[in-house]
Design a protein around this motif. Structure first.
Motif, mmCIF file in Angstrom:
data_model
loop_
_atom_site.group_PDB
_atom_site.id
_atom_site.type_symbol
_atom_site.label_atom_id
_atom_site.label_comp_id
_atom_site.label_asym_id
_atom_site.label_seq_id
_atom_site.Cartn_x
_atom_site.Cartn_y
_atom_site.Cartn_z
ATOM 1 N N GLU A 124 0.903 -1.307 -0.045
ATOM 2 C CA GLU A 124 0.110 -0.145 0.038
ATOM 3 C C GLU A 124 0.920 1.274 0.190
ATOM 4 O O GLU A 124 0.576 2.402 -0.478
ATOM 5 C CB GLU A 124 -0.958 -0.014 1.193
ATOM 6 C CG GLU A 124 -1.690 -0.948 1.249
ATOM 7 C CD GLU A 124 -3.080 -1.037 2.359
ATOM 8 O OE1 GLU A 124 -2.514 -0.107 3.138
ATOM 9 O OE2 GLU A 124 -3.905 -1.641 2.436
ATOM 10 N N GLU A 125 1.899 1.259 0.632
ATOM 11 C CA GLU A 125 2.981 2.291 0.566
ATOM 12 C C GLU A 125 3.448 2.868 -0.626
ATOM 13 O O GLU A 125 4.183 2.029 -1.328
ATOM 14 C CB GLU A 125 3.815 2.131 1.709
ATOM 15 C CG GLU A 125 4.996 3.269 1.983
ATOM 16 C CD GLU A 125 5.927 2.891 2.860
ATOM 17 O OE1 GLU A 125 6.909 3.912 3.106
ATOM 18 O OE2 GLU A 125 6.037 1.887 3.476
ATOM 19 N N ALA A 126 3.409 4.097 -1.047
ATOM 20 C CA ALA A 126 3.930 4.539 -2.373
ATOM 21 C C ALA A 126 5.323 4.423 -2.333
ATOM 22 O O ALA A 126 6.022 4.450 -1.375
ATOM 23 C CB ALA A 126 3.672 6.164 -2.315
ATOM 24 N N THR A 170 4.037 0.805 -6.579
ATOM 25 C CA THR A 170 2.942 1.325 -5.912
ATOM 26 C C THR A 170 3.280 3.001 -6.209
ATOM 27 O O THR A 170 4.213 3.619 -5.577
ATOM 28 C CB THR A 170 2.842 1.337 -4.418
ATOM 29 O OG1 THR A 170 2.561 -0.163 -4.518
ATOM 30 C CG2 THR A 170 1.738 1.886 -3.971
ATOM 31 N N LEU A 171 2.571 3.535 -7.166
ATOM 32 C CA LEU A 171 2.770 4.779 -7.591
ATOM 33 C C LEU A 171 2.215 5.894 -6.389
ATOM 34 O O LEU A 171 2.762 6.844 -5.861
ATOM 35 C CB LEU A 171 2.138 5.334 -8.807
ATOM 36 C CG LEU A 171 2.332 4.586 -10.063
ATOM 37 C CD1 LEU A 171 1.358 4.682 -11.269
ATOM 38 C CD2 LEU A 171 3.917 4.827 -10.329
ATOM 39 N N LEU A 177 1.165 0.193 -10.604
ATOM 40 C CA LEU A 177 1.455 -0.161 -11.833
ATOM 41 C C LEU A 177 2.122 -1.427 -12.062
ATOM 42 O O LEU A 177 3.200 -1.723 -10.993
ATOM 43 C CB LEU A 177 2.597 0.873 -12.329
ATOM 44 C CG LEU A 177 3.134 0.766 -13.626
ATOM 45 C CD1 LEU A 177 1.911 0.679 -14.826
ATOM 46 C CD2 LEU A 177 4.122 1.964 -14.101
ATOM 47 N N CYS A 178 1.868 -2.274 -12.871
ATOM 48 C CA CYS A 178 2.388 -3.594 -13.242
ATOM 49 C C CYS A 178 2.865 -3.552 -14.603
ATOM 50 O O CYS A 178 1.878 -3.465 -15.600
ATOM 51 C CB CYS A 178 1.365 -4.749 -12.737
ATOM 52 S SG CYS A 178 0.651 -4.695 -11.147
ATOM 53 N N PHE A 202 -6.261 0.678 -9.859
ATOM 54 C CA PHE A 202 -6.858 1.618 -8.947
ATOM 55 C C PHE A 202 -7.691 0.826 -7.768
ATOM 56 O O PHE A 202 -8.750 0.179 -8.064
ATOM 57 C CB PHE A 202 -7.876 2.587 -9.392
ATOM 58 C CG PHE A 202 -6.978 3.658 -10.411
ATOM 59 C CD1 PHE A 202 -6.591 4.872 -9.824
ATOM 60 C CD2 PHE A 202 -6.977 3.395 -11.636
ATOM 61 C CE1 PHE A 202 -5.743 5.584 -10.802
ATOM 62 C CE2 PHE A 202 -6.059 3.973 -12.586
ATOM 63 C CZ PHE A 202 -5.668 5.245 -12.182
ATOM 64 N N PHE A 203 -7.393 0.664 -6.550
ATOM 65 C CA PHE A 203 -8.115 0.011 -5.573
ATOM 66 C C PHE A 203 -8.916 1.090 -4.779
ATOM 67 O O PHE A 203 -8.643 2.204 -4.279
ATOM 68 C CB PHE A 203 -6.916 -0.326 -4.495
ATOM 69 C CG PHE A 203 -6.132 -1.479 -5.050
ATOM 70 C CD1 PHE A 203 -6.554 -2.814 -5.687
ATOM 71 C CD2 PHE A 203 -4.791 -1.152 -5.553
ATOM 72 C CE1 PHE A 203 -5.621 -3.742 -6.188
ATOM 73 C CE2 PHE A 203 -3.960 -1.968 -6.371
ATOM 74 C CZ PHE A 203 -4.420 -3.349 -6.475
#
Length: 204
Positions: A124-126, A170-171, A177-178, A202-203
């Motif tokens: 979850e962390e950018a 994680t942007l 992005l994968c 987008f979650f």
């Protein structure tokens, strides 16, 4: 197990156990548009447990009519074992071996594998990220309807083999992005292909 089967199924699944989990599924395969003529009864069973540092599972699949893409007469039975473990901090190895009950296509072997290594993983962390690489050899005799973003070629190609590298990043919170690169070739013939596949999640 998406390396063997990725298909809509109308049915029921039963699980039991704690340290050793046993599962059984009974149902009917449905045609989702990705595979033509997929129909018929489907049965599966699996056992999962942990042995020391190893996560281990064994699976059995049986399809009465998987379609003519993967089997000349539609019927197929597949067996499968999986082992995964952490070899160091943030590094995980996994190996999956699969084999069919017989040679549905005499030109290729009846067993295959998928090997994978993962480093870290996007959370979850950018700024968090994960890197992975995998190698696969999947003849038609050893799979049902597998899923991959790579080119699996036509039903006459006898399956596919190749490799993949990918990055997950994680942007920002809830945005990931994968990016994956695949290099595959047909088991029969000289076809080969390269695919670069990107996804933005987008979650909510």
């Amino acid at each position: 197990n998406a390396n063997i089967l990725d298909q809509f199924i109308d049915g029921a699944r039963f699980t039991y156990g704690d340290k050793v989990k046993v599962g059984v599924m009974v149902g009917k395969l449905t045609d989702d548009g990705a595979w033509s003529n997929v129909d018929g009864d489907f049965y599966a069973a699996n056992v999962t447990t942990k042995v020391g540092m190893f996560d281990v599972s064994a699976n059995y699949f049986k399809a009465d009519d998987i379609g003519t893409y993967w089997s000349a007469n539609g019927e197929k039975e597949i067996y499968n074992v999986n082992v995964a473990f952490d070899v160091a901090k943030d590094v995980r190895l996994a190996y999956e071996y699969m084999w069919g009950d017989k040679k549905y296509n005499d030109q290729v072997s009846k067993d295959g594998f998928v090997a994978r290594v993962d480093y870290k993983g996007a959370g979850e962390e950018a700024g968090s990220y994960g890197i992975h690489a995998q190698w696969f050899d999947q003849p038609v005799n050893a799979v049902l309807t597998p899923t991959t973003d790579a080119n699996t070629f036509s039903g006459t190609a006898g399956g596919y083999e190749g490799w993949n590298v990918g990055v997950d990043y994680t942007l920002a919170k809830n945005i990931q992005l994968c990016v994956n690169y695949y290099d595959t070739e047909a088991k029969i013939g000289s076809e080969d292909d390269e695919v670069l596949y990107s996804e933005l999640y987008f979650f909510f």
